[in-house]
Design a protein around this motif. Sequence first.
Motif, PDB file in Angstrom:
ATOM      1  N   GLY A 144      58.993  -0.834  14.244  1.00  0.00           N
ATOM      2  CA  GLY A 144      57.633  -0.369  14.029  1.00  0.00           C
ATOM      3  C   GLY A 144      56.668  -1.506  14.282  1.00  0.00           C
ATOM      4  N   SER A 145      55.825  -1.795  13.298  1.00  0.00           N
ATOM      5  CA  SER A 145      54.825  -2.850  13.438  1.00  0.00           C
ATOM      6  C   SER A 145      54.140  -3.020  12.092  1.00  0.00           C
ATOM      7  CB  SER A 145      53.794  -2.446  14.502  1.00  0.00           C
ATOM      8  OG  SER A 145      52.647  -3.277  14.463  1.00  0.00           O
ATOM      9  N   ILE A 146      53.483  -4.174  11.891  1.00  0.00           N
ATOM     10  CA  ILE A 146      52.603  -4.254  10.729  1.00  0.00           C
ATOM     11  C   ILE A 146      51.490  -3.218  10.866  1.00  0.00           C
ATOM     12  CG2 ILE A 146      53.128  -6.638  10.158  1.00  0.00           C
ATOM     13  CD1 ILE A 146      50.436  -7.395  11.512  1.00  0.00           C
ATOM     14  N   GLY A 147      51.263  -2.749  12.111  1.00  0.00           N
ATOM     15  CA  GLY A 147      50.329  -1.659  12.337  1.00  0.00           C
ATOM     16  C   GLY A 147      50.801  -0.351  11.737  1.00  0.00           C
ATOM     17  N   SER A 148      52.063  -0.301  11.276  1.00  0.00           N
ATOM     18  CA  SER A 148      52.561   0.859  10.542  1.00  0.00           C
ATOM     19  C   SER A 148      51.888   0.966   9.174  1.00  0.00           C
ATOM     20  CB  SER A 148      54.074   0.751  10.328  1.00  0.00           C
ATOM     21  OG  SER A 148      54.773   0.605  11.544  1.00  0.00           O
ATOM     22  N   ASP A 149      51.353  -0.151   8.677  1.00  0.00           N
ATOM     23  CA  ASP A 149      50.840  -0.234   7.311  1.00  0.00           C
ATOM     24  C   ASP A 149      49.340  -0.479   7.220  1.00  0.00           C
ATOM     25  OD1 ASP A 149      53.422   0.046   6.206  1.00  0.00           O
ATOM     26  OD2 ASP A 149      53.806  -2.099   6.390  1.00  0.00           O
ATOM     27  N   MET A 150      48.670  -0.669   8.359  1.00  0.00           N
ATOM     28  CA  MET A 150      47.250  -1.021   8.308  1.00  0.00           C
ATOM     29  C   MET A 150      46.532  -0.517   9.552  1.00  0.00           C
ATOM     30  SD  MET A 150      47.726  -5.089   9.161  1.00  0.00           S
ATOM     31  CE  MET A 150      46.010  -5.492   9.442  1.00  0.00           C
ATOM     32  N   PHE A 249      46.256  -7.735   2.287  1.00  0.00           N
ATOM     33  CA  PHE A 249      44.806  -7.858   2.198  1.00  0.00           C
ATOM     34  C   PHE A 249      44.124  -6.540   2.546  1.00  0.00           C
ATOM     35  CE2 PHE A 249      40.701  -8.988   4.189  1.00  0.00           C
ATOM     36  CZ  PHE A 249      40.067  -9.499   3.057  1.00  0.00           C
ATOM     37  N   SER A 250      44.582  -5.897   3.614  1.00  0.00           N
ATOM     38  CA  SER A 250      43.973  -4.635   4.039  1.00  0.00           C
ATOM     39  C   SER A 250      44.151  -3.534   2.999  1.00  0.00           C
ATOM     40  CB  SER A 250      44.564  -4.185   5.383  1.00  0.00           C
ATOM     41  OG  SER A 250      45.903  -3.730   5.230  1.00  0.00           O
ATOM     42  N   GLN A 251      45.233  -3.597   2.248  1.00  0.00           N
ATOM     43  CA  GLN A 251      45.522  -2.559   1.260  1.00  0.00           C
ATOM     44  C   GLN A 251      44.812  -2.788  -0.067  1.00  0.00           C
ATOM     45  OE1 GLN A 251      49.822  -2.704   1.197  1.00  0.00           O
ATOM     46  NE2 GLN A 251      50.024  -1.228   2.875  1.00  0.00           N
ATOM     47  N   HIS A 252      44.637  -4.052  -0.442  1.00  0.00           N
ATOM     48  CA  HIS A 252      44.073  -4.355  -1.758  1.00  0.00           C
ATOM     49  C   HIS A 252      42.573  -4.661  -1.725  1.00  0.00           C
ATOM     50  CE1 HIS A 252      47.902  -4.353  -3.953  1.00  0.00           C
ATOM     51  NE2 HIS A 252      48.426  -4.899  -2.865  1.00  0.00           N
ATOM     52  N   PHE A 253      42.054  -4.975  -0.555  1.00  0.00           N
ATOM     53  CA  PHE A 253      40.628  -5.272  -0.412  1.00  0.00           C
ATOM     54  C   PHE A 253      40.080  -4.477   0.777  1.00  0.00           C
ATOM     55  CE2 PHE A 253      42.654  -8.924  -2.360  1.00  0.00           C
ATOM     56  CZ  PHE A 253      41.862  -9.157  -3.480  1.00  0.00           C
TER      57      PHE A 253
END
Length: 337
Positions: A144-150, A249-253
């Motif tokens: 996948g990618s970190i793009g899977s989560d943000m 960071f993208s998830q918490h802020f």
Amino acid sequence: MTVNLKPLAEQVIVITGASSGIGLVTARRAAAGGAKVLLVARSADALGDAVRQINNTGGTADFAVADVGDAAQVKRAAETAIERFGRIDTWINDAGVAIYAKLVDTPEDEHRKLFETNYWGVVHGSLTAVAHLRAKGGALITVGSIGSDMATPLMSAYAASKHAVKGFTESLRIELEGDGVPVSITLVKPSGIDTPIAQHAANHTGAGEAQIPPLIYAPELVADAILHAAVHPQREITVGGSGRAQVLFSQHFKALYEKLAPASTKAMTDPQTPQPPTNLWEAEVNAGRERSGEHTAKEWSLYTAAAMHPRLTSAVIGGTLAGAVALLFARGGKKTD
């Protein structure tokens, strides 16, 4: 449910997207570890060159030409592995393409084609793999990618496809576990990796050659994570601590991330270099390359080492959110090498 996986040297492994980048590096490392490998991609010439190199250096490999967006072609590739090596022990979904463009500027036909490869390619590969693995067990590993989560501006369609891949992969895992099917399913989520994917991307920015967002890691780190999962069942592995920091960071802020993220796109193109031809529709022109040739990549990630060896996790994971903020500000400048 316990899934017993074979040692790498006893495995037959199928790898899609194996003509360049992460897939090619993984194929070479798997063969060097004693596995029998079937390389799958669209470029017969690049696959043939890779297989000859592997076999000439003592490995065992063959290839099958297939577009993963076509389910029939993927099934034929699996049949080739069975005919050539007698079985499949691990299936690795790695094929992927990218588009650099705002969503409002992304042509619909390209958007659909990207999903055919990035999402439907995973669906076709996964369902084909499960059909062969469910009786005796094995590993199904999807890149996948970190793009899977943000959310990722300018790689928006790519991020959307990786979100879909994550949803499919996690749902498939739950269903197979519920049915008692002995298949280990792993989602590998790389950070920015030094491969030719940006050079092969469709690019509608008008701002020069597409670039891999920093920080940038070596593809060997992803290959090692993939092959670790082929032997040790693991739900997911993020490759690169900076990527994990960005996700947190993208998830918490969220509000702050949404304000900072647009500025980070400045590092995603190089106005000094024209964009090479895209591989969105056809086999890539420059297939056969492991790296972009444009970056100095990080060869080590302590975070990823800890993720693969959980006993180390508490000793090395922490303080990542502050690093993510700094990284987002750094992206506002030119690419880092």
